[in-house]
Design a protein around this motif. Structure first.
Motif, PDB file in Angstrom:
ATOM      1  N   SER A  67      25.341  44.731  63.815  1.00  0.00           N
ATOM      2  CA  SER A  67      25.399  44.552  65.269  1.00  0.00           C
ATOM      3  C   SER A  67      26.582  45.305  65.866  1.00  0.00           C
ATOM      4  O   SER A  67      26.453  45.968  66.902  1.00  0.00           O
ATOM      5  CB  SER A  67      25.489  43.062  65.616  1.00  0.00           C
ATOM      6  OG  SER A  67      24.314  42.391  65.236  1.00  0.00           O
ATOM      7  N   THR A  75      19.865  50.056  64.422  1.00  0.00           N
ATOM      8  CA  THR A  75      19.457  49.178  65.527  1.00  0.00           C
ATOM      9  C   THR A  75      18.254  48.325  65.128  1.00  0.00           C
ATOM     10  O   THR A  75      18.156  47.163  65.534  1.00  0.00           O
ATOM     11  CB  THR A  75      19.110  50.009  66.771  1.00  0.00           C
ATOM     12  OG1 THR A  75      18.151  51.030  66.431  1.00  0.00           O
ATOM     13  CG2 THR A  75      20.342  50.662  67.347  1.00  0.00           C
ATOM     14  N   GLN A 135      18.572  44.306  65.128  1.00  0.00           N
ATOM     15  CA  GLN A 135      17.697  43.449  65.917  1.00  0.00           C
ATOM     16  C   GLN A 135      16.966  42.451  65.031  1.00  0.00           C
ATOM     17  O   GLN A 135      16.851  41.268  65.366  1.00  0.00           O
ATOM     18  CB  GLN A 135      16.692  44.300  66.690  1.00  0.00           C
ATOM     19  CG  GLN A 135      15.808  43.504  67.644  1.00  0.00           C
ATOM     20  CD  GLN A 135      16.616  42.791  68.705  1.00  0.00           C
ATOM     21  OE1 GLN A 135      17.412  43.409  69.416  1.00  0.00           O
ATOM     22  NE2 GLN A 135      16.458  41.487  68.815  1.00  0.00           N
ATOM     23  N   SER A 139      19.444  39.851  63.839  1.00  0.00           N
ATOM     24  CA  SER A 139      19.820  38.985  64.969  1.00  0.00           C
ATOM     25  C   SER A 139      18.726  37.963  65.233  1.00  0.00           C
ATOM     26  O   SER A 139      19.007  36.775  65.455  1.00  0.00           O
ATOM     27  CB  SER A 139      20.082  39.826  66.223  1.00  0.00           C
ATOM     28  OG  SER A 139      21.200  40.666  66.050  1.00  0.00           O
ATOM     29  N   ASN A 140      17.468  38.419  65.207  1.00  0.00           N
ATOM     30  CA  ASN A 140      16.353  37.482  65.383  1.00  0.00           C
ATOM     31  C   ASN A 140      16.346  36.436  64.271  1.00  0.00           C
ATOM     32  O   ASN A 140      16.102  35.250  64.515  1.00  0.00           O
ATOM     33  CB  ASN A 140      15.025  38.243  65.383  1.00  0.00           C
ATOM     34  CG  ASN A 140      14.889  39.179  66.561  1.00  0.00           C
ATOM     35  OD1 ASN A 140      15.553  38.998  67.581  1.00  0.00           O
ATOM     36  ND2 ASN A 140      14.041  40.183  66.440  1.00  0.00           N
ATOM     37  N   ARG A 170      26.041  38.025  69.821  1.00  0.00           N
ATOM     38  CA  ARG A 170      24.622  38.278  69.838  1.00  0.00           C
ATOM     39  C   ARG A 170      24.106  38.258  71.269  1.00  0.00           C
ATOM     40  O   ARG A 170      24.617  37.519  72.113  1.00  0.00           O
ATOM     41  CB  ARG A 170      23.894  37.201  69.015  1.00  0.00           C
ATOM     42  CG  ARG A 170      23.075  37.751  67.885  1.00  0.00           C
ATOM     43  CD  ARG A 170      22.474  36.619  67.097  1.00  0.00           C
ATOM     44  NE  ARG A 170      23.225  36.434  65.875  1.00  0.00           N
ATOM     45  CZ  ARG A 170      23.867  35.316  65.570  1.00  0.00           C
ATOM     46  NH1 ARG A 170      23.824  34.289  66.358  1.00  0.00           N
ATOM     47  NH2 ARG A 170      24.531  35.233  64.449  1.00  0.00           N
TER      48      ARG A 170
END
Length: 918
Positions: A376, A393, A397, A400-401, A501
């Motif tokens: 991140s 990226t 992502q 992060s999800n 986040r």
């Protein structure tokens, strides 16, 4: 006597000046102008040029985590530092060309007229033998101001007008190659490079060919092929700073090739030369990493304690981590990478390299929780053009999800664990959590204060403020279009807030227990108090403490106690596990973790809403892995436990597995035939194929596309109500499908009508009259633009009902009805023909006093508009509709459309546009 001497001196001086004009071409005059060009004007120009190069070198900041470009001038941001010097060099060049160019032909020597060499000399266009230096320097100065097209133009002129001097031609062409490379015109650069012959150059200039070839190969990332050319260039480069730079690049290329000793030798040579502080430091880092012995570790550890290296600690610790990684000690490597990340004062390429290395190590070890913050933060430091940007990226992502869903599951697990404790134990756990949070907040406060003190003591630390929101330095560039300022802003945010986040309530880093605080009503608290709950004795006791996050009571109200709250907690927990499983399977592609998570979901919540989908996912996954035994196990469970569902009915069909394999092989060709049938207007075939897909491919990923084609056929052959029903069925059954987004847009367009016209009061009418008067005055001053290289709008124009032709009166439709019918049919055409390109449609009830129109925007150029008009006017259905509504296309730029709306008539615009076209 003295007067006579003075007169004679003036006369001689006059003779010299007159005799040395460029209007005559003699050997003496050629020699004079060549000498003046070389040792007067061009000398001063060369001094200015060299000072400009030094200024560019000084302003340049390199990214040593990548292979360096061969010259500092490839950093276009640094060119402004040498701008004034290069402008002075250009001034001297132009002065030389203006004052000392001899283009007058000399008197021909008839005795030598048949000598080929003499004829070639006589036929040349320029007779000042030194003037080519001015032309070459002009092109080089243009190159170093960033005017690459100007450089190419100048060098092409030199190549054309000095074609008899192959050495000069080759030099000019090589500079043109470099200019092409700076513009990323690789094809043009390579094509021109292939036309240059090194053999035609003078020996002292032959190395320029090697330098240009090395530049080209570096740009193409053909590093091994670049090495011999780079060696030749470094050997002959006259500027020490460029020679040392080329040696450093050679070290990088050897390192990439795995030639450790050659790389060490190059870095050692760079250290001895001491080009710049940054280059010397990075050469030491790379050499130590390659040596990788205990002495190198000792030297690097010593460097971490030196004050001069305080801004480069992340690189030193990163190099230590690299040495441990090369030895296979990933634990020690990650330990040093962590220190590097934590001690970094200015986020830059060095920190980015460490972040990516650590993130990949964590990711490969399936330690996703530690990998996520690294990815991140790395994503915030990268630019869109970076080679790894898409990969980083995407992983950032996905992780992060995953972490968001993991936190939800962990939260519900913690809440239910607390709910199972007795009052004293629960309070003790919560108090410990509060103490840890307060300690963490205190430490964060100390770090923030230390960071502020460092910023105050070190003006070099950058921060973003309102003064540079427009690019700084008067550039006038908006902040979000300025990559450097945007990067600084990201760094400032991380410096203040840390890595956060992208989620709701992002300012709060501790969101451990917040699940039921908003849902628990005052009546629930009263019920708990009435029942003598051991955790909260009375409602009053929770009053103020329940809103203070430093009190235990604040968290007690979050804990699910009632059956309804436990059910809600279980649902959130199950949802989180289900989402985690799919993230592992589809985004991270970690199948074992996905299966482990799905198994936990089925074990904890066997009756959740996700059970059937989980079974079917496991079934499909097993089929893809050719694991027929496992697939049959999940198929049996679906048929036995969910016989009435669509999946259960499909899987109950005999030999369904074989049919599914056939479907996977056949569905693409069936869909292609269906789409082609739609394009040629064979709607019966489309219906048949859609029904065939319903019967045989109900679970196919292409089913939404079949249904969408079927809905488009309905639009062509039935009512708008039936079309809307088909679209709603598609959206309901497949809400997340790609075509469902288009279906939703279609439904929105179908519901879009003209704005209602409401009555206006007297005051509004007076104001409107004044506005119209002002617009009329402005209209007289405004004129249409003849600009074609801009965005265009297509107006499909119709006469208003009051002025409509007989054909419109027979149709019996109002303006609103005509516009909506036109909008509906054009929208259907666009959605069926242009699945990628997105056009916006807007019904405009008033273009001028006598016309209304449907505006089609999203056309990036006039050429695209012409292409679009050809497409829609060649469609038989739309052509018929245009004839029915007496509609016609009118091309207009966005600028002219705005001017048209200020009081001009459509006829005035069309008269203007016709003069432009014809």
């Amino acid at each position: 006597m003295n007067n006579l001497k003075h007169i004679i001196f003036c006369a001689l001086l006059l003779v010299v000046f007159v005799g040395c004009s460029v209007k005559k071409n003699t050997a003496g005059r050629r020699a004079y102008h060549a000498m003046t060009t070389r040792f007067n004007v061009m000398y001063n120009g060369q001094l200015a040029y060299d000072e400009g190069l030094n200024a560019i070198d000084k302003a340049n900041k390199d990214d040593y985590t990548r292979v360096l470009p061969m010259y500092s001038s490839s950093n276009h941001d640094a060119l402004s530092a040498g701008q004034s010097n290069m402008e002075r060099a250009l001034e001297k060049c132009r002065k030389s060309i203006k004052l000392h160019s001899i283009q007058k032909k000399p008197k021909m020597d008839t005795k030598r007229s048949k000598d080929p060499k003499y004829r070639a000399w006589y036929d040349q266009e320029e007779f000042n033998p030194a003037l080519y230096l001015a032309w070459l320097m002009q092109g080089k100065a243009e190159f170093h101001t960033g005017d690459y097209l100007g450089c190419v133009t100048t060098m092409n002129y030199v190549a054309k007008h000095y074609q008899n001097d192959r050495d000069v031609v080759a030099q000019a062409q090589l500079w043109a190659v470099r200019a092409y490379l700076e513009m990323d015109w690789l094809y043009e650069a390579e094509d021109l490079m292939n036309k240059i012959s090194q053999d035609e150059m003078k020996p002292r200039n032959a190395w320029l060919y090697s330098a240009a070839q090395a530049c080209l190969l570096l740009k193409k990332h053909e590093y091994n092929a670049a090495i011999p050319y780079l060696q030749q260039a470094a050997k002959n480069e006259k500027r020490r700073i460029d020679r040392t730079r080329m040696t450093f690049i050679l070290g990088q290329l050897y390192q990439l090739r795995g030639d450790k000793q050659e790389a060490i030798n190059c870095y050692t040579e760079v250290i001895k030369a001491f080009n710049t502080v940054d280059m010397e430091f990075n050469a030491r880092m790379r050499r130590a990493t390659l040596q990788g012995d205990n002495k190198a570790l000792k030297d690097l550890t010593k460097m971490t304690k030196e004050a001069k290296n305080k801004d480069n600690l992340e690189q030193i610790f990163g190099a230590i981590g690299d040495i441990y990684l090369a030895k296979g000690d990933t634990t020690k490597a990650l330990e040093n990478y962590r220190i590097a990340i934590d001690t970094c004062r200015i986020a830059g390429p060095g920190k980015l390299k460490v972040l990516l290395t650590a993130a990949d190590l964590y990711y490969d070890a399936q330690d996703y929780h530690h990998a996520e913050p690294c990815y991140s933060e790395a994503a915030t430091l990268m630019e869109h053009g970076d080679e790894d940007y898409a990969r980083v990226t995407r992983r950032s992502q996905a992780l992060s999800n995953l972490i968001v869903e993991y936190d939800k599951a962990y939260l519900q697990d913690s809440l239910q664990t607390l709910a199972a404790m007795d009052d004293d134990e629960c309070r003790a756990v919560l108090q410990k959590m509060i103490d840890d949070m307060q300690q963490a907040a205190y430490e964060a406060q100390q770090r923030a204060e230390q960071e502020i003190r460092q910023q105050q003591n070190d003006p070099g630390l950058l921060s973003v403020n309102s003064a540079n929101m427009l690019g700084g330095g008067g550039s006038g560039e908006w902040y979000f279009y300025n990559a450097n300022l945007l990067r600084q802003g990201k760094q400032e945010f991380i410096r203040q807030w840390g890595v956060r986040r992208l989620e709701d309530d992002w300012r709060h880093s501790q969101k451990t227990l917040v699940a039921f605080g908003d849902e628990m009503a005052q009546s629930d608290l009263e019920d708990m108090a009435a029942e003598g709950d051991s955790i909260s004795q009375t409602v009053d006791s929770l009053g103020a403490a329940a809103s203070d996050p430093t009190k235990v009571e604040f968290y007690l109200k979050q804990i699910p106690k009632t059956e309804q709250q436990l059910q809600a907690s279980n649902k959130q927990w199950a949802d989180a596990l289900y989402n985690m499983g799919y993230i592992y399977l589809d985004q991270i592609e970690d199948k074992p973790k996905a299966e482990e998570t799905f198994d936990e979901l089925l074990r904890r919540f066997p009756d959740s809403d996700h059970t059937l989908d989980t079974y079917y996912t496991r079934y499909i996954t097993a089929l893809r892995d050719s694991d027929t035994t496992t697939a049959e196990l999940w198929r049996s469970r679906i048929v036995a436990e969910f016989p009435q569902t669509k999946q259960g009915q499909m899987l109950a069909i005999p030999n369904y597995t074989e049919r599914l394999a056939t479907m996977l092989n056949e569905q693409d060709s069936v869909y292609e035939r269906t789409y082609n049938a739609y394009k040629r207007g064979d709607y019966a075939a489309v219906r048949n194929n859609v029904q065939y897909a319903r019967d045989n491919y109900a679970m196919s990923d292409l089913m939404p596309r079949f249904l969408f084609l079927g809905s488009l056929v309905t639009a062509k052959t039935s009512t708008s109500e039936a079309f809307g029903d088909d679209l709603r069925e598609l959206v309901t059954q497949y809400p997340n499908a790609e075509v469902s987004a288009m279906a939703k847009d279609m439904l929105a367009l179908m519901g879009q009508g003209l704005e209602n016209t409401h009555g206006e009061g007297h005051g509004a009418l007076v104001e409107r009259h004044e506005e119209e008067s002002q617009q009329a005055q402005q209209t007289e001053e405004q004129t249409f633009s003849d600009e074609i290289d801009t965005r265009f709008v297509l107006l499909i124009v119709m006469d208003k009902s009051g002025e409509s032709a007989t054909k419109d009166q027979e149709a019996g439709m109002s303006d609103s009805e005509k516009l909506n019918k036109l909008l509906y049919n054009v929208a259907v055409y666009n959605f069926s023909q242009f699945l990628i390109k997105d056009f916006d449609l807007e019904a405009q009830s008033t273009v001028d006093n006598t016309h209304c129109a449907l505006a089609v925007s999203g056309l990036d150029s006039y050429r695209e508009l012409v292409w679009y008009v050809e497409q829609i006017t060649s469609d038989a259905d739309l052509k018929k509709l245009f004839d029915e509504l007496n509609a016609r296309p009118v091309s207009i730029s966005e600028t002219n459309l705005n001017i048209l709306k200020q009081g001009h008539t459509l006829q005035e615009y069309e008269d203007f546009w016709n003069t432009i076209l014809y």
